[in-house]
Each structure stands twice: as C-alpha cells, then as structure tokens.
Write a protein that holds these residues in place. Structure first.
Motif, mmCIF file in Angstrom:
data_model
loop_
_atom_site.group_PDB
_atom_site.id
_atom_site.type_symbol
_atom_site.label_atom_id
_atom_site.label_comp_id
_atom_site.label_asym_id
_atom_site.label_seq_id
_atom_site.Cartn_x
_atom_site.Cartn_y
_atom_site.Cartn_z
ATOM 1 N N LEU A 263 8.201 -0.918 -2.937
ATOM 2 C CA LEU A 263 8.035 -1.603 -4.214
ATOM 3 C C LEU A 263 8.339 -3.078 -4.039
ATOM 4 N N ALA A 264 7.504 -3.924 -4.644
ATOM 5 C CA ALA A 264 7.717 -5.361 -4.524
ATOM 6 C C ALA A 264 8.885 -5.841 -5.391
ATOM 7 N N ASN A 265 9.034 -5.250 -6.580
ATOM 8 C CA ASN A 265 10.066 -5.704 -7.521
ATOM 9 C C ASN A 265 10.791 -4.510 -8.143
ATOM 10 N N PRO A 266 11.548 -3.753 -7.353
ATOM 11 C CA PRO A 266 12.231 -2.583 -7.916
ATOM 12 C C PRO A 266 13.236 -2.937 -9.006
ATOM 13 N N SER A 267 13.708 -4.197 -9.033
ATOM 14 C CA SER A 267 14.669 -4.592 -10.072
ATOM 15 C C SER A 267 14.083 -4.478 -11.468
ATOM 16 N N LEU A 268 12.741 -4.472 -11.584
ATOM 17 C CA LEU A 268 12.116 -4.333 -12.892
ATOM 18 C C LEU A 268 12.435 -2.981 -13.534
#
Length: 338
Positions: A263-268
C-alpha cells in the motif's frame, strides 16, 4: 456409462500461470452407487480465485491437488440417478470441476441444488444468481451496509461480481461508480448496468491520475468500496475515501501471480477511520437464500443484465482462464460443454 474428459492440474506455476500447467485426459465414468447421481455439465465457471489455489502456499482454501480434476462450479442436468430426491432431466448447480460429467453423492448436504430456468438462464446460476452474485451481496449488505445517497465504488465493475454489486447498490438508492478496463466495458457499465459513472483505469498510468478521475466521478467522496483488484486501484481509491468509509475486500487479482502488493499510503486507513474487512463468501452460507432471492428478482425483472464470455469446449478452458486473469473476458467467464 459415458466417457468423461477432464482437465487436471499437472504442475504448479512458477510466476504467471501457463497452459502447460494443465493436462487434458479422458477416463471412464464409474457406475453409480446408491444415493449417487450422474450430472452432465452444460457450463463450468472460471474464477480468479482458482489461480491462488494453483499455488502450494498458504491461503484461505486448501491448494488444488496435483493430478486431480481442477475444482470449480458447474451447472448441468441429471442424466442418471440412484437418488430419489433427484430425477433425470432436472437442472442443478454444483461443484463438479473442469470435466464433462461428475458423479455426486447427492445425500451430502449442499453439494447439489436444483434450479429453475423458467426466468433465469441456466448459465446465470454460475454468475449473477450464483457465487459471484452472492459475493457482491454479502460485501455490500453485510460489510459496507450503505445508506441511501452514499457513494459506492467497485473495481472490475463489468465482471460477474461488479455488475451484481452495481444493481444491488442502485436498488438501495446509492450513487454507484465502477472501475473497468477499456471503453467498451465502461460503456456497458454505464449504459446497460445503469452505473452513475465508470472510470477506464487503462487510460491512467499512475495513482495520481486515477485518483483525480475518481474525484470527478465521486464529488462527495467514497463511502463504500468493493475491492476485487488491489494495487494501484486500491491506492487511488484510498485517497478519495471519506471518514468512516467501509471497504469489503473480496479479491486482489493484481497480485495473484505472487508479486507483493504494498500500500502506498496505509496511514489513510487510520486517518479516515476506515473499516476494511476481507471475506470468503463460502463461509457465510446462511445468507445465500436471501441473496439469491434478491439477485434472481433483479435478473428476472431486467434490472440486472449480466454479460457472459463463453469459451467452447473443455479443451478451451486453460486459455480462457489465462485470459480471465489478464482481464480479456467481458462479464462472467464460462466454458460451455454441452
């Protein structure tokens, strides 16, 4: 008893699956024992999950055994019966695998189900009114649980699962946006399936471009997402999700050849307090009667108009399956046997 052609898994793939992983054989059909029936398959189903089972690695289902008939769903008719509950000529759906005939112990619960073809074509019981349709229903109704007016997105929108998801979402008063590959598939999703919009992922080379298209198609953001693909598509969707969005994770076909899908932006997931849940529809058999009743009604009324890609003859199954994994099919991929 008739001779039976079968396709076996001959060897496990290394990287991409190949036609050479399969082997076509011909065998005698055994005589029936008490309680058994002989089913002649008219159609068999090809599904992305089969690729994962070709590997020996850990998954949610046991690997497909080497040297045995490839497993999968089938529809056909009873041509011989030694079971009082099934009569010759009745149409049934089961799990007969990649072969022309199957011998089934019809006393086992759930192995065969009679179907009515007066309003729903037999082949649709492998698609819109079968496992793919119930998959869409469970992900939408039980996991996403949409409210009227919310925005839903589904990847692989022109396929068997995606098309059913669209009809079910529209029936609940939602804005439904599809993601599909190519102008023909997108036109079908919009014009025949009645989606509000459809994005052609093939014209977007990166996450930023695809996410911008989603922003246009989903001006109020995304409340529910049904995931069939993974990879760049999931990354783009995450950028457009609203707070408390729900994601039903059904498949990740982009990674079925074994490549990792970071995932590129798992923090989302945290920032938007997203609830993401993977599921396997065969673990939820309790919902099938309710789901099939609604799906059958949508098909019979014309509100769900599923497409099918049909390969002819058992020998065509391996190449049709490989084409499915690369998105060459249009709608549900089947093989017609009789």
């Amino acid at each position: 008893m008739p001779r039976n052609q079968q396709i076996l898994l001959d060897n496990r793939p290394e990287g991409e699956a190949q036609a050479s992983n399969f082997k076509l054989v011909e065998t005698d059909t055994p005589a029936l024992a008490d309680g058994q029936v002989l089913v002649r398959h008219h159609f068999m189903s090809l599904d992305p999950y089969m690729r994962g089972r070709m590997n020996e690695s850990k998954s949610y289902a046991q690997p497909q055994p080497l040297g045995q008939v490839m497993q999968g769903g089938t529809v056909g008719e009873i041509v011989e019966s030694r079971n009082p509950r099934f009569a010759v000529g009745e149409k049934v759906v089961g799990f007969g695998g990649w072969q022309q005939y199957s011998v089934v112990d019809a006393n086992l619960p759930g192995v065969l189900r009679k179907v009515d073809t007066s309003q729903v074509p037999l082949s649709h019981y492998l698609g819109a009114v079968g496992m793919p349709g119930v998959t869409a229903w469970y992900g939408l109704v039980k996991l996403i649980a949409p409210k009227a007016g919310e925005t839903l997105v589904v990847s692989a929108a022109s396929g068997a699962v995606g098309s059913a998801f669209g009809a079910l979402g529209k029936a609940r008063g939602c804005r439904v946006v599809g993601i599909a590959g190519g102008p023909d598939k997108c036109a079908y999703v919009r014009d025949e399936l009645g989606f509000d919009d459809c994005i052609d992922y093939k014209v977007h080379s990166d996450v930023k471009s695809l996410s911008a298209a989603l922003k246009t198609a989903c001006p109020q953001g995304i409340d529910g997402y049904f995931e069939n693909v993974g990879g760049m598509v999931l990354d783009a969707v995450l950028l457009r999700t609203n707070a408390f969005a729900r994601i039903a994770l059904c498949g990740m076909i982009a990674g079925y050849d074994g490549a990792p899908l970071p995932l590129a932006n798992p923090s989302l997931l945290l920032i938007n307090r997203i609830r993401l849940e993977g599921f396997i529809v065969s673990e939820h058999m309790e919902v099938w009667p309710e789901a099939l009743a609604e799906l059958g009604g949508l098909v019979a009324s014309g509100k769900l108009r599923p497409r099918e890609s049909i390969a002819q003859g058992l020998a065509a199954a391996p190449e049709a399956f490989l084409g499915l994994l690369k998105g060459r099919n249009f709608g549900k991929q089947l093989v017609q046997l009789a």
